[in-house]
Design a protein around this motif. Structure first.
Motif, PDB file in Angstrom:
ATOM      1  N   ARG A  95       9.508  -6.804  30.576  1.00  0.00           N
ATOM      2  CA  ARG A  95       9.668  -6.130  31.855  1.00  0.00           C
ATOM      3  C   ARG A  95      11.167  -6.101  32.152  1.00  0.00           C
ATOM      4  N   ALA A 117      13.408  -6.002  34.631  1.00  0.00           N
ATOM      5  CA  ALA A 117      13.464  -6.136  36.084  1.00  0.00           C
ATOM      6  C   ALA A 117      14.602  -7.068  36.471  1.00  0.00           C
ATOM      7  N   TYR A 121       7.949 -13.321  45.518  1.00  0.00           N
ATOM      8  CA  TYR A 121       8.945 -12.873  44.542  1.00  0.00           C
ATOM      9  C   TYR A 121       9.163 -11.384  44.735  1.00  0.00           C
ATOM     10  N   ALA A 176      11.469  -8.028  42.708  1.00  0.00           N
ATOM     11  CA  ALA A 176      12.389  -7.603  41.658  1.00  0.00           C
ATOM     12  C   ALA A 176      12.420  -6.083  41.662  1.00  0.00           C
ATOM     13  N   GLN A 210      12.343  -3.014  39.038  1.00  0.00           N
ATOM     14  CA  GLN A 210      12.022  -2.756  37.638  1.00  0.00           C
ATOM     15  C   GLN A 210      12.315  -1.301  37.306  1.00  0.00           C
ATOM     16  N   HIS A 229      -1.823 -11.724  33.742  1.00  0.00           N
ATOM     17  CA  HIS A 229      -1.476 -13.050  34.257  1.00  0.00           C
ATOM     18  C   HIS A 229      -2.227 -13.292  35.556  1.00  0.00           C
ATOM     19  N   ARG A 252       3.454  -2.862  43.206  1.00  0.00           N
ATOM     20  CA  ARG A 252       4.600  -1.992  42.878  1.00  0.00           C
ATOM     21  C   ARG A 252       4.815  -1.109  44.069  1.00  0.00           C
ATOM     22  N   HIS A 310      -2.202  -4.900  32.274  1.00  0.00           N
ATOM     23  CA  HIS A 310      -1.389  -3.803  32.807  1.00  0.00           C
ATOM     24  C   HIS A 310      -0.194  -3.524  31.923  1.00  0.00           C
ATOM     25  N   HIS A 330       3.083  -0.364  31.687  1.00  0.00           N
ATOM     26  CA  HIS A 330       3.712   0.728  32.408  1.00  0.00           C
ATOM     27  C   HIS A 330       4.366   1.666  31.400  1.00  0.00           C
ATOM     28  N   ASP A 355       8.891  -4.644  42.421  1.00  0.00           N
ATOM     29  CA  ASP A 355       7.777  -5.512  42.079  1.00  0.00           C
ATOM     30  C   ASP A 355       7.679  -6.598  43.143  1.00  0.00           C
ATOM     31  N   LEU A 378       5.463 -10.009  43.774  1.00  0.00           N
ATOM     32  CA  LEU A 378       4.449 -10.885  43.172  1.00  0.00           C
ATOM     33  C   LEU A 378       4.348 -12.197  43.952  1.00  0.00           C
ATOM     34  N   ILE A 436       4.442 -15.070  42.556  1.00  0.00           N
ATOM     35  CA  ILE A 436       4.884 -16.041  41.539  1.00  0.00           C
ATOM     36  C   ILE A 436       5.180 -17.435  42.134  1.00  0.00           C
TER      37      ILE A 436
HETATM   38  O1  GTQ Z   1       5.307  -5.644  35.686  1.00  0.00           O
HETATM   39  O2  GTQ Z   1       3.893  -7.095  34.968  1.00  0.00           O
HETATM   40  O3  GTQ Z   1       8.775  -8.280  38.038  1.00  0.00           O
HETATM   41  O4  GTQ Z   1       4.535  -9.582  34.894  1.00  0.00           O
HETATM   42  C1  GTQ Z   1       7.487  -9.925  36.960  1.00  0.00           C
HETATM   43  C2  GTQ Z   1       6.411 -10.263  36.167  1.00  0.00           C
HETATM   44  C3  GTQ Z   1       6.903  -7.617  36.790  1.00  0.00           C
HETATM   45  C4  GTQ Z   1       4.941  -6.822  35.517  1.00  0.00           C
HETATM   46  C5  GTQ Z   1       7.720  -8.611  37.267  1.00  0.00           C
HETATM   47  C6  GTQ Z   1       5.582  -9.262  35.679  1.00  0.00           C
HETATM   48  C7  GTQ Z   1       5.818  -7.927  36.000  1.00  0.00           C
END
Ligand code: GTQ
Length: 350
Positions: A71, A73, A92, A94, A96, A109, A115, A148, A150, A162, A164, A166
């Motif tokens: 990824r 990101a 979290y 980010a 991407q 995961h 998104r 998933h 992309h 993104d 998440l 986390i």
């Molecule tokens: O797109 O699956 O920013 O698994 C961090 C972990 C994106 C993703 C992230 C991820 C993904």
């Protein structure tokens, strides 16, 4: 037998040392840092300008492919917590990027992801055997444990935020992840299946919520969200703190769309000044349209379209749009509400 006053400090220190060797510690030394009269925010407010972030993403595009990176990101870190991959206490964020022709390989995961599309138009994400085309302002969900990947078959780079859970999953140490054998998962539902089946104000006749805590609608297109806000503008029922604010919901059970991340969209008309507000959920905001500024605990943050900013938990915020503004936001409010912890303070009700 009572210890003489003059020896008390020495006796206490010796006692703490001795019980420390047995992995015990006195509550009375820490009680008021553990059970505080109100939240003590650790995170700080911050803003990321989209134009600058995009330049960094383009640079990253020259340095690493989506496939190699898995990824590509750039994590937005709370300035108070460098190295912790957290933007708020529990969430979290980010940015991407997927370049034309690239694929971010399939994996899954236990962390849930959202998104929020910022730039480019028409790249896709495939979730649980179905593809969805992503357009600016769309809110797209990857549920926990769903495969998933992309991809981008357009001729423009695509950038999204993104979001998440986390840090939340990390805290509970409940992370599992797997790589798919294939770069792209097999698609076994025709594109458009989920919106027809679950996202049209209808549900299959015998559908029940079952065990799935996440909305089966995995793309909430911006066009519909924006249209809803525009329609509600006609009522002039503005909330003093939020303007017109809607939450994304799971049509199967009426709950938030995701089990760990609450998501919202709000409209603030030009010149509307919100009343002071704070809540226990630290919130990530994405400016979808418009411009203005927000005062967060007395500090001014000027924003424009596609900028990202955060209002930490229990920080007082007011918004000041200089144009009609549309703000997407997400927080852990859904979790806090379930645990009976969520609280807010409204400056218009004091
Ligand atoms: O797109 O699956 O920013 O698994 C961090 C972990 C994106 C993703 C992230 C991820 C993904």
């Amino acid at each position: 037998m009572a210890v003489p006053e003059n020896n008390l400090e020495t006796a206490r220190r010796d006692f703490y040392r001795r019980i420390g060797t047995r992995h015990m510690t006195p509550l009375w030394s820490v009680l008021h840092d553990l059970v505080t009269p109100e939240p003590r925010p650790v995170t700080v407010p911050a803003l990321w300008k989209f134009a600058e972030a995009r330049d960094f993403l383009y640079e990253a595009g020259d340095l690493i492919s989506a496939s190699e990176a898995e990824r590509r990101a750039l994590i937005l870190e709370n300035p108070a917590l460098p190295g912790e991959s957290r933007i708020t206490d529990t969430l979290y964020a980010a940015l991407q990027m997927i370049l034309p022709g690239e694929v971010a390989p399939s994996h899954r995961h236990t962390q849930s992801a959202l998104r929020f599309v910022l730039d480019g138009d028409g790249a896709f994400t495939a979730v649980g055997g179905e593809k969805t085309i992503m357009r600016p302002g769309d809110f797209v969900i990857t549920p926990s444990w769903a495969w998933h990947d992309h991809g981008n078959e357009t001729d423009q780079p695509m950038i999204w935020l993104d979001g998440l859970d986390i840090p939340l999953v990390y805290y509970m140490n409940a992370s599992f992840a797997e790589q798919h054998d294939a770069e792209a998962q097999a698609l076994y539902q025709p594109e458009g299946d989920a919106p027809a089946r679950y996202g049209s104000g209808l549900l299959p006749v015998d559908h029940t919520a079952g065990e799935r805590p996440t909305s089966p609608v995995f793309n909430y297109p911006y066009e519909r969200t924006r249209g809803a806000l525009e329609q509600l503008r006609k009522t002039a029922e503005w909330d003093a703190c939020h303007g017109i604010k809607l939450k994304y919901v799971n049509p199967v059970n009426g709950d938030y769309a995701m089990p760990t991340i609450a998501t919202f969209m709000q409209l603030l008309p030009k010149g509307f000044e919100t009343a002071p507000y704070r809540s226990t959920d630290g919130t990530v905001f994405v400016v979808v349209e418009g411009a203005g500024y927000s005062m967060i605990n007395g500090e001014r943050f000027d924003w424009g379209a596609r900028d990202v900013f955060i209002v930490p938990n229990w920080n007082t915020v007011t918004h000041h749009p200089s144009e009609d503004a549309v703000l997407f936001s997400y927080s852990d409010r859904v979790v806090q509400e379930k645990l009976g912890l969520w609280r807010e303070w409204r400056g218009d009700k004091v």
